[in-house]
Every structure is written in structure tokens, then in C-alpha cells.
Motif scaffolding. Structure first.
Motif, PDB file in Angstrom:
ATOM      1  N   ARG A   3      40.597  16.815  47.641  1.00  0.00           N
ATOM      2  CA  ARG A   3      40.469  17.117  46.183  1.00  0.00           C
ATOM      3  C   ARG A   3      39.608  18.404  46.140  1.00  0.00           C
ATOM      4  NH1 ARG A   3      37.645  11.575  45.685  1.00  0.00           N
ATOM      5  NH2 ARG A   3      37.127  12.092  47.735  1.00  0.00           N
ATOM      6  N   GLY A   4      38.710  18.913  47.045  1.00  0.00           N
ATOM      7  CA  GLY A   4      37.843  19.829  46.937  1.00  0.00           C
ATOM      8  C   GLY A   4      38.717  21.244  46.514  1.00  0.00           C
ATOM      9  N   PRO A   5      39.763  21.849  47.326  1.00  0.00           N
ATOM     10  CA  PRO A   5      40.309  23.018  46.933  1.00  0.00           C
ATOM     11  C   PRO A   5      41.017  23.006  45.529  1.00  0.00           C
ATOM     12  CG  PRO A   5      41.764  22.026  48.811  1.00  0.00           C
ATOM     13  CD  PRO A   5      40.331  21.122  48.617  1.00  0.00           C
ATOM     14  N   VAL A   6      41.624  21.870  45.158  1.00  0.00           N
ATOM     15  CA  VAL A   6      42.236  21.759  43.842  1.00  0.00           C
ATOM     16  C   VAL A   6      41.247  21.771  42.851  1.00  0.00           C
ATOM     17  CG1 VAL A   6      43.590  20.086  42.404  1.00  0.00           C
ATOM     18  CG2 VAL A   6      44.173  20.243  44.849  1.00  0.00           C
ATOM     19  N   TYR A   7      40.045  21.247  42.978  1.00  0.00           N
ATOM     20  CA  TYR A   7      39.037  21.318  41.787  1.00  0.00           C
ATOM     21  C   TYR A   7      38.428  22.740  41.910  1.00  0.00           C
ATOM     22  CZ  TYR A   7      39.034  16.158  41.643  1.00  0.00           C
ATOM     23  OH  TYR A   7      39.190  14.725  41.673  1.00  0.00           O
ATOM     24  N   LEU A   8      38.178  23.381  43.160  1.00  0.00           N
ATOM     25  CA  LEU A   8      37.653  24.754  42.989  1.00  0.00           C
ATOM     26  C   LEU A   8      38.665  25.668  42.454  1.00  0.00           C
ATOM     27  CD1 LEU A   8      36.168  24.898  46.767  1.00  0.00           C
ATOM     28  CD2 LEU A   8      35.149  25.217  44.513  1.00  0.00           C
ATOM     29  N   PHE A   9      40.025  25.490  42.833  1.00  0.00           N
ATOM     30  CA  PHE A   9      41.082  26.421  42.197  1.00  0.00           C
ATOM     31  C   PHE A   9      41.027  26.355  40.685  1.00  0.00           C
ATOM     32  CE2 PHE A   9      45.200  27.582  40.523  1.00  0.00           C
ATOM     33  CZ  PHE A   9      45.353  28.748  41.104  1.00  0.00           C
ATOM     34  N   VAL A  10      40.932  25.278  40.156  1.00  0.00           N
ATOM     35  CA  VAL A  10      40.680  24.956  38.684  1.00  0.00           C
ATOM     36  C   VAL A  10      39.552  25.492  38.017  1.00  0.00           C
ATOM     37  CG1 VAL A  10      40.764  22.987  36.732  1.00  0.00           C
ATOM     38  CG2 VAL A  10      42.157  22.815  38.564  1.00  0.00           C
ATOM     39  N   LEU A  11      38.413  25.424  38.712  1.00  0.00           N
ATOM     40  CA  LEU A  11      37.301  26.091  38.275  1.00  0.00           C
ATOM     41  C   LEU A  11      37.183  27.627  38.576  1.00  0.00           C
ATOM     42  CD1 LEU A  11      34.548  23.706  40.082  1.00  0.00           C
ATOM     43  CD2 LEU A  11      35.157  23.837  37.466  1.00  0.00           C
ATOM     44  N   LEU A  12      38.031  28.020  39.396  1.00  0.00           N
ATOM     45  CA  LEU A  12      37.824  29.587  39.387  1.00  0.00           C
ATOM     46  C   LEU A  12      38.962  30.235  38.825  1.00  0.00           C
ATOM     47  CD1 LEU A  12      37.935  29.795  43.511  1.00  0.00           C
ATOM     48  CD2 LEU A  12      36.074  30.140  41.875  1.00  0.00           C
ATOM     49  N   PHE A  13      39.934  29.724  38.362  1.00  0.00           N
ATOM     50  CA  PHE A  13      41.045  30.249  37.546  1.00  0.00           C
ATOM     51  C   PHE A  13      40.675  30.844  36.154  1.00  0.00           C
ATOM     52  CE2 PHE A  13      45.205  30.921  35.287  1.00  0.00           C
ATOM     53  CZ  PHE A  13      45.653  31.424  35.959  1.00  0.00           C
ATOM     54  N   PRO A  14      39.795  30.272  35.312  1.00  0.00           N
ATOM     55  CA  PRO A  14      39.416  30.938  34.159  1.00  0.00           C
ATOM     56  C   PRO A  14      38.545  32.168  34.417  1.00  0.00           C
ATOM     57  CG  PRO A  14      38.945  28.669  34.214  1.00  0.00           C
ATOM     58  CD  PRO A  14      39.386  29.000  35.559  1.00  0.00           C
ATOM     59  N   LEU A  15      37.778  32.004  35.381  1.00  0.00           N
ATOM     60  CA  LEU A  15      37.329  33.467  35.818  1.00  0.00           C
ATOM     61  C   LEU A  15      38.183  34.606  36.526  1.00  0.00           C
ATOM     62  CD1 LEU A  15      34.180  32.288  37.954  1.00  0.00           C
ATOM     63  CD2 LEU A  15      33.947  33.555  35.838  1.00  0.00           C
ATOM     64  N   TYR A  16      39.229  34.000  37.084  1.00  0.00           N
ATOM     65  CA  TYR A  16      40.135  35.050  37.486  1.00  0.00           C
ATOM     66  C   TYR A  16      41.007  35.517  36.510  1.00  0.00           C
ATOM     67  CZ  TYR A  16      44.779  36.853  38.704  1.00  0.00           C
ATOM     68  OH  TYR A  16      45.883  37.567  39.086  1.00  0.00           O
ATOM     69  N   TRP A  17      41.502  34.644  35.205  1.00  0.00           N
ATOM     70  CA  TRP A  17      42.042  35.178  34.133  1.00  0.00           C
ATOM     71  C   TRP A  17      41.287  36.105  33.176  1.00  0.00           C
ATOM     72  CZ3 TRP A  17      40.229  34.509  29.049  1.00  0.00           C
ATOM     73  CH2 TRP A  17      41.253  35.057  28.080  1.00  0.00           C
ATOM     74  N   TRP A  18      39.947  36.300  33.314  1.00  0.00           N
ATOM     75  CA  TRP A  18      38.961  36.857  32.428  1.00  0.00           C
ATOM     76  C   TRP A  18      38.845  38.215  33.149  1.00  0.00           C
ATOM     77  CZ3 TRP A  18      33.380  37.556  33.574  1.00  0.00           C
ATOM     78  CH2 TRP A  18      32.713  38.340  32.853  1.00  0.00           C
ATOM     79  N   LEU A  19      38.753  38.176  34.377  1.00  0.00           N
ATOM     80  CA  LEU A  19      38.314  39.480  35.123  1.00  0.00           C
ATOM     81  C   LEU A  19      39.533  40.335  35.371  1.00  0.00           C
ATOM     82  CD1 LEU A  19      35.782  38.037  37.609  1.00  0.00           C
ATOM     83  CD2 LEU A  19      35.277  39.508  35.635  1.00  0.00           C
ATOM     84  N   ALA A  20      40.625  39.537  35.833  1.00  0.00           N
ATOM     85  CA  ALA A  20      41.822  40.290  36.274  1.00  0.00           C
ATOM     86  C   ALA A  20      43.060  40.467  35.426  1.00  0.00           C
ATOM     87  CB  ALA A  20      42.508  39.613  37.411  1.00  0.00           C
ATOM     88  N   VAL A  21      42.831  39.647  34.131  1.00  0.00           N
ATOM     89  CA  VAL A  21      43.954  39.826  33.416  1.00  0.00           C
ATOM     90  C   VAL A  21      43.342  40.247  31.776  1.00  0.00           C
ATOM     91  CG1 VAL A  21      45.571  38.679  31.878  1.00  0.00           C
ATOM     92  CG2 VAL A  21      45.307  37.849  34.449  1.00  0.00           C
ATOM     93  N   ALA A  22      42.416  39.346  31.209  1.00  0.00           N
ATOM     94  CA  ALA A  22      41.915  39.690  30.004  1.00  0.00           C
ATOM     95  C   ALA A  22      41.095  41.022  29.685  1.00  0.00           C
ATOM     96  CB  ALA A  22      40.990  38.723  29.502  1.00  0.00           C
ATOM     97  N   ARG A  23      40.503  41.459  30.709  1.00  0.00           N
ATOM     98  CA  ARG A  23      39.833  42.748  30.663  1.00  0.00           C
ATOM     99  C   ARG A  23      40.710  44.192  31.118  1.00  0.00           C
ATOM    100  NH1 ARG A  23      36.435  43.730  34.189  1.00  0.00           N
ATOM    101  NH2 ARG A  23      34.763  45.174  33.200  1.00  0.00           N
TER     102      ARG A  23
END
Length: 476
Positions: free
Chosen positions: A245-265
């Protein structure tokens, strides 16, 4: 001449080659990290203890080769006195801990010192391994694509019975009766090319971050990147098939940060976001079409778990609970290492810990190093994470920012993670820290050449731009 002698001779030749070709040796070590478990399980099970150190031979040779050529390299490490001073103090403290009288012998201390510090030099070597955007981009793309054959093997493991030779673990090569499954399900929890599930899941998290990075550089375009999409999908599928479960939960938590930093900005965020949605939709269709059984098995295991809250809180609570027993200096570096039994023949396993044991790495660090060492190790982790975030905001080009984002996301995920006692996570931790330094160096290099161009397989809007056009003129 038996296979162990041949392997030792090969190790000597590999060390010499690595010393002479140290840039290539770092890359070989990173690739060998992926396939080391396969060699231990299926090719040379009788010498799996030697194969375990194969990648380290290449890294050690690369470190020596780098030091030999360091005076002649046109390379200066980014100025960062707090980090470097903290690393030196931590290493000296770790060396002192090797002689902790509570350890059963010196070999346990040396094993522990290696676990904490052997891969740290990657942060200094990596920027000299990739002297240009072209070489870095090419390596990252090819490295991500390795996930395709690894994923195909994982699919084969998932649909094979637990008694199949491809579901063997390295540490029980002579007994394949025990294989972890999804509870009462007949489906096995896959390990890919790795020795056990833990190393495989660390690889999956690292590869998912790299895949996001490379796809982000290309603004999630489908054209010309279908293999990258497939590698990304196979990585996510591997997470479900691992049952962890660890990598799945971590990926879900990290993806919004990725979207903000690598896409939205970034410039053109609207069109990039549209392609991102299309790409993720295709990946989701692939997951349910190819891995529907894996997703269902994972969901069943996650839904039936009753210890999620405790496991998520344990990295924070474990150090507090073991602090009174650990004392000021702890039980010595390496005291809780999973391989300590190998170098303590004749001594009852972990008897030197007097019954003290925790699972979370944060608690194990407290047991080994006490509060002083615990503070040093976690100061470095926190500082590196904050430093990476600052670079994400300061670097000039999309490509360099994307690489820095990858470093930030992985370093953030490893704040409570297993970068000491999980060797795969440990290599990747310092690899991503090194990638961050590579991005800083290449960004500065681009800034000093007004018309910098790249021969890398990069889109034009990701390549270095003239300083006059950069919105980050004040970046170092």
C-alpha cells in the motif's frame, strides 16, 4: 574453479574498469540495481551474497575514478555549506558509532556505516557524470523504459502459481514454499527482478517519479512518447501487483504536488493539463484492461487492513517510544541491520538489542544512533527536501525544473522512508539528490551561454533559454 572464485575475479576486473570509465560505471550500477535480484534468484543463487555487492563494486570504482580526475574536471559543486558540513559531521559520528561497545563486533558497525553513507558520494559524482542536457535526457528516458520488461515479468509472476520458479525469493532459493499472496487469494505479491517486495516497491516509486518527469518535459504529448506511457502504466500496474500500500498511497499524495509544480505553474498549462487528462485516462483503461485482477486484489487487501493508521503514524511515534531505551548514543550503527546475523555467527540473533525492536526506520535509527545521530540524519533529509523545493522555484528552464521536481518529490517521500535499511531506496535517495545537483549545474551552465542549444531529444520549450529571456534572472 568454482563460481564464487570466478565472481571475485570478475569483481576485480569490474572495479578496474569502473575506475577508468567511472561515468559509465555509475550508469551500470544504477541498471544493475534493477537486475541484481534476478541474478541472485535465477542465475547464481549459490553466490547471491556476492551478487548483493555487485553494484557497489561499480559505485566504488566510480568514486575512486572521479576523485582521480577531479582536479582536471571543469566542474564545481554547487555551494551549500550547511549540507556539506552536516554530511561530514554525520559521517564522523557514524564512524565513531562503528566502535560502539554495545555492538557484538566491528563487522556489524561497518555494515551499518555502509548502509548510511556508502551512496552519499553520488550527490557529488552525478553532476560530473552528465555534462550536458542531451546526455541526461537520454539516460532518463532509457532508464524509465526499463520498466517495460520489468513490468512484463511482474505480470507473468502475478498470473503464475506461488510454486513457480519465477516467484522465488533470493533469500529462500532452496525453499519456494513460502510466497506472499493477497491474503486468501491465490495471486502472489510480485517482486519483479528484485529479491523481495520491498526493493521492488522502492524501484516502482522512483520510476513513477522519473516517468512523470520525462512526460512532463514533453508536456504529456502522446506523439512519440507511447513507450513512455507504457512504461508509466507498467509501473503503476506493478504497484498494484506488489500488494504494497505504501507506494500507492505515496504516489496519490505526491501527484497533486507534481501537478502544481510541473503543470499548473508552467507556460501552456491549460493544453498540458488537457493532454495529462487524456494520458491518465489511457493509463487507467490499460490498468483495468490488463490488470483488473491486480487492482481488485489490491483493493481487497487495502480494504481489509486494520493497521493503516498505526503504520502511517509509526514513523513519527516509533522514535519517541524507543528513546528511553536507546540512551544518548544508542546501540551502535548497524545494530538493527537486517544482515547483522550474517556477520554474528554464534551469537543469538539481535540479543545485543535486549529485546528492543521496531519496524519503522525512524525508530531503528533512534535505536542505533540515539537522539544525536537521529537529529543529524533527519536534519540532512529535511534540509535536502527544502533545498530541492527552493531550486524548483529558481531554475530557469522547464527541463531543469522538471529534474529538480523529481528530486524534490522523491526526497519528500523518503522523509519517513527507508533510505538506510532498504538498499534500493538508499541508492535512489542519493541518486535523486545527485540529479538535483545535476539540474543546478546544467542550469548555471546554460545561463553562462547566451545562445545555449541542446542536442538532446527535448522539446524546444524545455531547452536552455538565453538569460535575458529567463523569468528567474536572480537564480544562482
Amino acid at each position: 574453479m568454482n563460481e564464487r572464485v570466478l565472481l571475485l575475479l570478475a569483481a576485480g576486473a569490474a572495479a578496474l574498469w569502473s575506475f577508468r570509465r567511472w561515468r559509465e560505471a555509475v550508469k551500470v550500477g544504477l541498471v544493475l540495481l534493477i537486475f541484481e535480484g534476478a541474478l541472485r534468484k535465477w542465475v547464481l543463487p549459490g553466490a547471491q551474497d556476492l551478487i548483493y555487492f555487485a553494484k557497489d563494486v561499480f559505485f566504488l570504482g566510480a568514486y575512486a575514478g572521479f576523485l582521480r580526475q577531479r582536479p582536471g574536471l571543469r566542474y564545481r559543486a554547487p555551494s551549500n555549506p550547511p549540507l556539506y558540513i552536516a554530511l561530514v559531521i554525520a559521517a564522523l559520528f557514524g564512524l565513531f558509532q562503528v566502535f560502539n561497545p554495545q555492538l557484538p563486533n566491528l563487522l556489524v558497525g561497518l555494515l551499518g556505516f555502509k548502509a548510511y553513507f556508502f551512496y552519499v558520494p553520488l550527490i557529488f559524482v552525478m553532476p560530473a557524470v552528465f555534462p550536458s542536457d542531451a546526455e541526461l535526457a537520454r539516460f532518463l528516458r532509457r532508464y524509465v523504459l526499463i520498466a517495460i520488461p520489468v513490468g512484463l515479468l511482474a505480470v507473468s509472476q502475478f498470473f503464475s502459481p506461488g510454486t513457480s520458479v519465477i516467484n522465488r525469493y533470493a533469500w529462500n532459493a532452496n525453499d519456494i514454499q513460502y510466497v506472499a499472496t493477497f491474503g486468501s487469494s491465490a495471486y502472489v505479491r510480485v517482486t519483479g527482478t528484485f529479491s523481495f517486495i520491498t526493493g521492488y516497491t522502492s524501484y516502482l516509486l522512483a520510476t513513477s517519479v522519473l516517468a512523470l518527469t520525462v512526460l512532463g518535459v514533453w508536456r504529456w504529448r502522446l506523439r512519440g512518447n507511447l513507450l513512455l506511457y507504457l512504461a508509466f502504466a507498467m509501473t503503476l500496474l506493478g504497484m498494484f501487483m506488489s500488494g504494497s500500500r505504501g507506494p500507492v498511497y505515496l504516489f496519490v499524495l505526491l501527484f497533486p504536488l507534481y501537478w502544481w509544480l510541473a503543470v499548473a505553474r508552467e507556460k501552456g498549462s491549460g493544453s498540458t493539463f488537457g493532454r495529462l487528462l487524456v494520458g491518465l485516462s489511457l493509463v487507467a483503461i490499460f490498468l483495468f484492461w490488463v490488470g483488473g485482477d491486480a487492482v481488485s486484489a489490491f483493493y481487497g487487501r487495502a480494504r481489509g487492513a486494520s493497521d493503516v493508521g498505526n503504520r502511517m503514524a509509526s514513523p513519527v511515534t516509533a522514535p519517541y517510544f524507543v528513546l528511553p531505551q536507546a540512551g544518548l548514543l544508542g546501540f551502535g550503527i548497524g545494530a538493527t541491520h537486517q544482515s547483522a546475523m550474517v556477520v554474528t555467527r554464534g551469537v543469538p540473533p539481535y540479543s545485543w538489542l535486549r529485546g528492543l525492536a521496531v519496524e519503522a526506520e525512524t525508530g531503528r535509527i533512534m535505536i542505533e544512533l540515539g537522539p544525536l545521530g537521529f537529529a543529524l540524519i533527519h536534519f540532512i533529509r529535511i534540509y535536502l527536501t527544502i533545498f530541492a523545493f527552493r531550486q524548483v522555484l529558481m531554475l530557469r528552464t522547464r527541463f531543469h525544473r522538471s529534474v529538480a521536481i523529481a528530486g524534490f518529490l522523491f526526497l519528500l517521500a523518503q522523509l519517513p522512508g527507508g533510505a538506510v535499511f532498504d538498499v534500493t531506496a538508499g541508492v535512489y535517495y542519493w541518486f535523486f539528490a545527485g540529479l538535483l545537483m545535476v539540474a543546478i549545474r546544467l542550469d548555471r551552465q546554460a545561463a553562462t551561454v547566451p545562445a545555449a542549444k541542446t542536442a538532446a531529444p527535448l522539446p524546444k520549450d524545455a531547452a536552455p533559454v538565453p538569460v535575458a529571456e529567463s523569468p528567474w534572472r536572480s537564480a544562482p
